[in-house]
Write a protein that holds these residues in place. Sequence first.
Motif, PDB file in Angstrom:
ATOM      1  N   PRO A  85      -5.128  -8.724  -5.714  1.00 54.75           N
ATOM      2  CA  PRO A  85      -4.133  -8.157  -6.638  1.00 54.75           C
ATOM      3  C   PRO A  85      -4.099  -8.831  -8.003  1.00 54.75           C
ATOM      4  O   PRO A  85      -3.606  -8.262  -8.967  1.00 54.75           O
ATOM      5  N   THR A 110       0.850  -1.189   0.000  1.00 54.46           N
ATOM      6  CA  THR A 110       0.000   0.000   0.000  1.00 54.46           C
ATOM      7  C   THR A 110       0.885   1.237   0.000  1.00 54.46           C
ATOM      8  O   THR A 110       2.068   1.185   0.326  1.00 54.46           O
ATOM      9  N   TRP A 153     -11.399  -4.973  -3.901  1.00 52.00           N
ATOM     10  CA  TRP A 153     -10.142  -5.638  -3.537  1.00 52.00           C
ATOM     11  C   TRP A 153     -10.434  -6.995  -2.895  1.00 52.00           C
ATOM     12  O   TRP A 153      -9.766  -7.991  -3.186  1.00 52.00           O
ATOM     13  N   SER A 176      -0.351 -11.823  -1.821  1.00 47.27           N
ATOM     14  CA  SER A 176      -1.325 -11.125  -0.983  1.00 47.27           C
ATOM     15  C   SER A 176      -1.251 -11.610   0.463  1.00 47.27           C
ATOM     16  O   SER A 176      -1.288 -10.818   1.412  1.00 47.27           O
ATOM     17  N   ARG A 213      -3.487   0.904  -3.361  1.00 49.11           N
ATOM     18  CA  ARG A 213      -2.909  -0.434  -3.445  1.00 49.11           C
ATOM     19  C   ARG A 213      -1.740  -0.416  -4.434  1.00 49.11           C
ATOM     20  O   ARG A 213      -1.777   0.306  -5.432  1.00 49.11           O
TER      21      ARG A 213
END
Length: 212
Positions: free
Chosen positions: A132, A17, A127, A185, A26
């Motif tokens: 991602p 972040t 999200w 992630s 992000r």
Amino acid sequence: MIDVNHQISAVRRRVGTRVLEAGEARVVTVSQTYDAPVEDVWDACTSADRIARWFLPVTGDLRLHGRYQLQGNAGGVVERCDPPRSFAATWEYGGDVSWIEVRLTDEPDGRTRFELEHVAHVDDDRWTEFGPGAVGVGWDMGLLGLAGYFGTGKSVTPETAAAWVGSDQGREFMTLSSLRWAEASVAAGTDPQQARAAADRTTAAYTGTPAP
């Protein structure tokens, strides 16, 4: 034929972040080392003719403050350019504006590490749904195109790229890429179950296979 597992393993992926003026954003980062000098990789990433050989056809003014447009994809404005080491640009797609930065670093034996960072404001619901991999899988395919270009010297046309994406090998690649983004992630602090569920939905979106 592409060695899918080799290419997937050759890429480093990070999730994080960053706080911008408009709030927290992000950040996804991908990188891979190529067997080519910095100047050659720079030219492949900034010449309209060569970009079309491994990524997508691009039009516009590829210089500082110029506007570019990738065929059927994003467009934007070149905001910073430091040849042959880095450039930054806006990434405008579907009404959203995000930012990309490409950095090139010398590696031993005349090779070059290509690193791309994509920064975007993404709401928590979106999200949580896709994680991602929503953009990460696409960038993985971009790095794959660049690896193939430097590895064989052959160009990739939009038609051959579309055919490959719809093939068994293409679906395998996107599935593995999505799983690796889930791992990145989790490394960034996401709950493993949540990350895997987001990866399943991302894989389904890219491959057309229903999520579990």
